[in-house]
Design an enzyme around this catalytic site. Structure first.
Site, PDB file in Angstrom:
ATOM      1  N   LYS A  53       0.867  -1.196   0.000  1.00 34.29           N
ATOM      2  CA  LYS A  53       0.000   0.000   0.000  1.00 34.29           C
ATOM      3  C   LYS A  53       0.892   1.230   0.000  1.00 34.29           C
ATOM      4  O   LYS A  53       1.942   1.236   0.667  1.00 34.29           O
ATOM      5  CB  LYS A  53      -0.924   0.019   1.219  1.00 34.29           C
ATOM      6  CG  LYS A  53      -1.758   1.313   1.328  1.00 34.29           C
ATOM      7  CD  LYS A  53      -2.944   1.181   2.275  1.00 34.29           C
ATOM      8  CE  LYS A  53      -2.635   1.444   3.714  1.00 34.29           C
ATOM      9  NZ  LYS A  53      -2.058   2.766   4.020  1.00 34.29           N
ATOM     10  N   GLU A  71       0.687   5.769  -0.140  1.00 33.28           N
ATOM     11  CA  GLU A  71      -0.178   6.947  -0.001  1.00 33.28           C
ATOM     12  C   GLU A  71      -0.003   7.870  -1.207  1.00 33.28           C
ATOM     13  O   GLU A  71       1.118   8.071  -1.679  1.00 33.28           O
ATOM     14  CB  GLU A  71       0.184   7.702   1.288  1.00 33.28           C
ATOM     15  CG  GLU A  71      -0.142   6.896   2.538  1.00 33.28           C
ATOM     16  CD  GLU A  71       0.133   7.656   3.835  1.00 33.28           C
ATOM     17  OE1 GLU A  71       0.434   8.870   3.777  1.00 33.28           O
ATOM     18  OE2 GLU A  71       0.055   7.022   4.899  1.00 33.28           O
ATOM     19  N   GLU A 116      -9.397   7.661   3.634  1.00 38.84           N
ATOM     20  CA  GLU A 116      -9.342   7.930   5.077  1.00 38.84           C
ATOM     21  C   GLU A 116      -9.786   9.352   5.412  1.00 38.84           C
ATOM     22  O   GLU A 116      -9.376  10.320   4.756  1.00 38.84           O
ATOM     23  CB  GLU A 116      -7.909   7.716   5.607  1.00 38.84           C
ATOM     24  CG  GLU A 116      -7.815   8.013   7.112  1.00 38.84           C
ATOM     25  CD  GLU A 116      -6.513   7.577   7.764  1.00 38.84           C
ATOM     26  OE1 GLU A 116      -5.667   6.941   7.098  1.00 38.84           O
ATOM     27  OE2 GLU A 116      -6.334   7.887   8.958  1.00 38.84           O
TER      28      GLU A 116
HETATM   29  O1  KIV Z   1      -1.186   2.551   8.665  1.00 38.07           O
HETATM   30  C1  KIV Z   1      -2.362   2.159   8.771  1.00 38.07           C
HETATM   31  O2  KIV Z   1      -2.746   1.442   9.706  1.00 38.07           O
HETATM   32  C2  KIV Z   1      -3.298   2.571   7.737  1.00 38.07           C
HETATM   33  C3  KIV Z   1      -4.752   2.419   8.033  1.00 38.07           C
HETATM   34  C4  KIV Z   1      -5.182   3.509   8.944  1.00 38.07           C
HETATM   35  C5  KIV Z   1      -5.561   2.400   6.797  1.00 38.07           C
HETATM   36  O3  KIV Z   1      -2.906   3.060   6.731  1.00 38.07           O
END
Ligand code: KIV
Length: 272
Positions: free
Chosen positions: A118, A120, A187
């Site tokens: 993931k 950002e 988010e």
């Molecule tokens: O780092 C994390 O736990 C996240 C979640 C809040 C989606 O990115």
């Protein structure tokens, strides 16, 4: 375990195929023990860089390193068998160029066995997401309140309240979907945005403070278990483990001080 009993892990294409169906359930996990408790109930276990704040006590996610994410990611893979494991790329490990992002994402997948990374960012990360996905790395994107930009935002307030920013976040979500992200975390945004994005994009939207109109929901596990003192408005507490743990520690301390522990049943006897 026989071949019939082997459980197949969920994959990015399978998660992507859940669009329009049952909501996708995701929680964060940082350890093998927690992963094993959550696995049966979740489609996705997210090894979030929130580990930096929740587990290591940092003020933000910025000090989290690639090595930390790999160590926690590998533990979560070892502790689970069914859920798809997604691992956050930490601040500084992907923004410089698609090539740097590929090298670090490849390390994460190769050294942990996870199914996706993931990262950002929206429009400005679309080229990188395209580069990674075309080279076999499934990507979950993250738009709206992106905690790695805390210094640029000046805090963790909800995003998209003003018209211009509202539209920019929608553009971000559309851009990462078109770039190939199989899923996007949304988010901390204005409540109508989750549904609007979910209708516009083909990928799976996972909300955290983005309304129930998203394709799925995620929470930081420690937040929903009541183990972390500061929580956002979007957190629902399903347990108060913080109090349970403190009470257990208090009972232990009293037993030790009163010499009630260890009792006979907790000691080893020599065989005669
Ligand atoms: O780092 C994390 O736990 C996240 C979640 C809040 C989606 O990115």
């Amino acid at each position: 375990m026989s071949a019939n009993m082997a459980v197949k892990r969920l994959t990015a294409p399978k998660i992507r195929a859940m669009k329009g169906g049952e909501p996708v359930v995701a929680l964060t996990a940082y350890t093998a023990a927690m992963a094993s408790m959550l696995d049966d109930h979740c489609d996705i276990l997210l090894v979030g860089d929130s580990v930096g704040m929740v587990f290591y006590g940092y003020d933000s996610t910025l000090p989290v390193t690639l090595d930390m994410m790999i160590a926690h990611g590998a533990a979560v893979v070892r502790g689970s068998r069914k859920a798809m494991i997604v691992i956050d790329m930490p601040f500084g490990s992907y923004e410089e160029s698609p090539q740097v992002a590929f090298r670090n994402a490849a390390r994460i997948l190769a050294e942990t066995g996870a199914g996706a990374v993931k990262l950002e960012g929206g429009v400005h990360m679309a080229d990188t997401i395209f580069f990674l996905t075309k080279r076999g790395i499934p990507v979950m994107a993250h738009v709206g309140l992106t905690p790695q930009s805390v210094n640029a935002f000046g805090g963790y307030a909800a995003r998209g309240m003003a018209e211009g920013e509202y539209q920019r976040i929608i553009d971000d979500a559309v851009a990462v979907d078109q770039a190939g992200a199989f899923s996007t975390v949304i988010e901390g945004v204005a409540d109508t945005m989750g549904g609007e994005i979910t209708e516009k994009v083909g990928n799976i939207t996972i909300g955290i403070g983005a309304s129930k109109a998203c394709d799925g929901q995620v929470l930081v596990t420690d937040d929903m278990l009541g183990m972390f003192p500061r929580t956002a408005r979007f957190v629902k507490r399903y347990a108060d483990l913080g109090t349970i743990i403190a009470d257990a520690a208090k009972s232990f301390a009293e037993d030790v001080r009163e010499r009630r522990f260890p009792s006979e049943e907790h000691t080893y006897k020599r065989k005669k």
